[in-house]
Design an enzyme around this catalytic site. Structure first.
Site, short mmCIF file in Angstrom:
data_model
loop_
_atom_site.label_atom_id
_atom_site.label_comp_id
_atom_site.label_asym_id
_atom_site.label_seq_id
_atom_site.Cartn_x
_atom_site.Cartn_y
_atom_site.Cartn_z
N PRO A 1 10.52 -42.12 -28.04
CA PRO A 1 10.92 -42.77 -26.78
C PRO A 1 12.04 -42.03 -26.05
O PRO A 1 12.59 -41.05 -26.58
CB PRO A 1 11.36 -44.17 -27.24
CG PRO A 1 11.58 -44.07 -28.70
CD PRO A 1 10.79 -42.92 -29.23
N ARG B 1 22.34 -42.02 -26.57
CA ARG B 1 21.91 -40.65 -26.22
C ARG B 1 21.61 -40.52 -24.73
O ARG B 1 21.87 -39.49 -24.12
CB ARG B 1 20.71 -40.25 -27.06
CG ARG B 1 21.11 -40.17 -28.51
CD ARG B 1 20.32 -39.21 -29.33
NE ARG B 1 20.85 -39.25 -30.67
CZ ARG B 1 20.12 -39.30 -31.77
NH1 ARG B 1 18.81 -39.32 -31.67
NH2 ARG B 1 20.69 -39.33 -32.95
N THR C 1 15.58 -31.62 -27.29
CA THR C 1 16.57 -30.95 -28.14
C THR C 1 15.89 -30.37 -29.38
O THR C 1 16.05 -29.19 -29.71
CB THR C 1 17.67 -31.96 -28.56
OG1 THR C 1 18.19 -32.58 -27.38
CG2 THR C 1 18.77 -31.29 -29.33
N LYS D 1 24.88 -40.19 -23.15
CA LYS D 1 25.42 -38.85 -23.42
C LYS D 1 24.78 -37.82 -22.49
O LYS D 1 25.45 -36.93 -21.97
CB LYS D 1 25.13 -38.51 -24.88
CG LYS D 1 25.60 -37.14 -25.34
CD LYS D 1 25.29 -36.97 -26.83
CE LYS D 1 25.56 -35.56 -27.33
NZ LYS D 1 25.07 -35.37 -28.70
N GLY E 1 15.15 -40.41 -24.77
CA GLY E 1 16.45 -40.12 -25.36
C GLY E 1 16.42 -39.91 -26.87
O GLY E 1 17.47 -39.69 -27.48
N ALA E 2 15.24 -39.92 -27.48
CA ALA E 2 15.16 -39.79 -28.95
C ALA E 2 15.63 -38.42 -29.43
O ALA E 2 16.08 -38.27 -30.58
CB ALA E 2 13.74 -40.06 -29.42
N ASP F 1 7.44 -30.53 -25.86
CA ASP F 1 8.33 -31.67 -26.09
C ASP F 1 7.68 -32.99 -25.68
O ASP F 1 8.37 -33.97 -25.42
CB ASP F 1 9.71 -31.47 -25.42
CG ASP F 1 9.68 -31.59 -23.91
OD1 ASP F 1 8.59 -31.70 -23.32
OD2 ASP F 1 10.78 -31.60 -23.31
N1 LIG Z 1 20.13 -35.95 -33.34
C1 LIG Z 1 20.96 -36.03 -32.30
N2 LIG Z 1 22.27 -36.33 -32.50
C2 LIG Z 1 23.12 -36.42 -31.48
N3 LIG Z 1 22.78 -36.22 -30.18
C3 LIG Z 1 21.51 -35.92 -29.94
C4 LIG Z 1 20.54 -35.81 -30.96
N4 LIG Z 1 19.35 -35.51 -30.40
C5 LIG Z 1 19.57 -35.44 -29.07
N5 LIG Z 1 20.87 -35.65 -28.80
C6 LIG Z 1 21.47 -35.70 -27.46
O1 LIG Z 1 20.92 -36.87 -26.83
C7 LIG Z 1 20.58 -36.61 -25.49
C8 LIG Z 1 19.07 -36.86 -25.30
O2 LIG Z 1 18.35 -35.86 -25.99
P1 LIG Z 1 17.00 -35.25 -25.40
O3 LIG Z 1 16.60 -34.12 -26.28
O4 LIG Z 1 17.16 -34.96 -23.94
O5 LIG Z 1 16.02 -36.50 -25.60
P2 LIG Z 1 14.51 -36.72 -25.11
O6 LIG Z 1 13.94 -35.38 -24.74
O7 LIG Z 1 13.82 -37.33 -26.27
O8 LIG Z 1 14.59 -37.67 -23.96
C9 LIG Z 1 21.01 -35.18 -25.19
O9 LIG Z 1 22.30 -35.23 -24.59
C10 LIG Z 1 21.08 -34.53 -26.56
O10 LIG Z 1 22.04 -33.51 -26.61
N1 LIG Z 2 7.20 -44.32 -16.38
C1 LIG Z 2 7.24 -43.14 -17.01
N2 LIG Z 2 8.43 -42.57 -17.26
C2 LIG Z 2 8.42 -41.41 -17.92
C3 LIG Z 2 7.25 -40.79 -18.36
N3 LIG Z 2 7.59 -39.65 -18.99
C4 LIG Z 2 8.90 -39.57 -18.95
N4 LIG Z 2 9.42 -40.62 -18.30
C5 LIG Z 2 10.83 -40.82 -17.92
C6 LIG Z 2 11.71 -41.30 -19.02
C7 LIG Z 2 13.01 -40.60 -18.73
O1 LIG Z 2 13.76 -41.33 -17.77
C8 LIG Z 2 12.59 -39.28 -18.09
C9 LIG Z 2 12.52 -38.12 -19.05
O2 LIG Z 2 11.78 -38.50 -20.21
P1 LIG Z 2 12.29 -38.10 -21.69
O3 LIG Z 2 11.50 -38.94 -22.64
O4 LIG Z 2 12.02 -36.65 -21.81
O5 LIG Z 2 13.74 -38.42 -21.72
O6 LIG Z 2 11.32 -39.55 -17.54
C10 LIG Z 2 6.01 -41.39 -18.07
O7 LIG Z 2 4.92 -40.88 -18.39
N5 LIG Z 2 6.05 -42.56 -17.38
#
Ligand SMILES: Nc1ncnc2c1ncn2[C@@H]1O[C@H](COP(=O)(O)OP(=O)(O)O)[C@@H](O)[C@H]1O
Ligand SMILES: Nc1nc2c(ncn2[C@H]2C[C@H](O)[C@@H](COP(=O)(O)O)O2)c(=O)[nH]1
Length: 207
Positions: A12, A138, A19, A141, A14-15, A86
């Site tokens: 989901p 996250r 990264t 952050k 911010g997971a 990703d």
């Molecule tokens: N395991 C972790 N521990 C601490 N911070 C993390 C971790 N993984 C990601 N972050 C931080 O959390 C934020 C969201 O990470 P990101 O990779 O952009 O998530 P996603 O792509 O799943 O949305 C970034 O600022 C990243 O540096």
């Molecule tokens: N409604 C949707 N929102 C989406 C989709 N893919 C990504 N997102 C949003 C969620 C975050 O705000 C941002 C970046 O996604 P990350 O998971 O990389 O943080 O975009 C989608 O298909 N539908």
């Protein structure tokens, strides 16, 4: 693994997908495919009014990912080169089922299947599970302005949707290996050993 693997990192918002995918690509010398976020013209509007903007947003994501996946197939998968992304294009369905309603949802579902059913599926999914508090921390952050007001209830629903989607993929795409990573406790950013463990597991799967 008989052929060069196609790897997707999922989880989901911010997971830690981008990264982890970036770190693994560096460690394993793999090309990385990242989703286009900042240039998305609808995300800001969507978070202000989901009902009004969800169809435009989901279609935008779907078309972008379709094009990226088409390019990935031509540049890497068809040439037998491993690649890490990703995201898995299936996330379009996860989000679309959650944000769309009525006929728009049905139309979107149909378009999704027409566009993606014949495309290659990842061989390996690294699924980062994390609870609401971790995701909220996250997202804060990361500091994207348009994500400041994401409703915790929406995020919580997505956490549950992701769990259901991974369980469903395990049944419908049995050849895909799904590795679940506990994103609350496995800290591949701050803890080198945690990252090494994930990277080693992936290397083993790629053999
Ligand atoms: N395991 C972790 N521990 C601490 N911070 C993390 C971790 N993984 C990601 N972050 C931080 O959390 C934020 C969201 O990470 P990101 O990779 O952009 O998530 P996603 O792509 O799943 O949305 C970034 O600022 C990243 O540096
Ligand atoms: N409604 C949707 N929102 C989406 C989709 N893919 C990504 N997102 C949003 C969620 C975050 O705000 C941002 C970046 O996604 P990350 O998971 O990389 O943080 O975009 C989608 O298909 N539908």
């Amino acid at each position: 693994m008989k052929h060069a693997p196609f790897i997707a990192v999922e989880g989901p918002i911010g997971a830690g997908k981008t990264t982890l995918a970036t770190m693994l690509a560096g460690e394993l010398q793999l090309p990385v495919i990242k989703e286009i976020v900042e240039e998305n013209p609808f995300l800001d509007k969507f978070y202000q009014n989901m009902d009004d903007w969800s169809f435009q947003l989901e279609m935008f994501f779907l078309c972008n990912r379709y094009k990226q996946l088409e390019d990935t197939v031509n540049q890497y998968i068809n040439k037998g080169k491993p690649v890490i992304a990703d995201y898995h294009i299936y996330k379009n369905l996860i989000f679309g089922e959650r944000t769309l309603k009525g006929t728009k949802r049905e139309k979107y579902r149909e378009i999704y299947h027409v566009l993606t059913d014949d495309l290659p599926k990842p061989d390996i999914i690294l699924y980062i599970r994390a609870d609401l508090d971790t995701l909220l921390a996250r997202i804060a952050k990361r500091g994207r302005q348009f994500e400041e007001d994401i409703a915790p209830a929406y995020l919580q629903q997505l956490i549950e949707d992701y769990d259901a989607a991974m369980a469903s993929l395990a049944l419908t795409e049995p050849s895909t290996v799904i590795v679940t990573i506990d994103g609350n406790h496995v800290d591949f950013v701050e803890n080198k050993e945690d990252f090494t463990r994930v990277a080693s597991q992936l290397k083993e799967l790629m053999k």
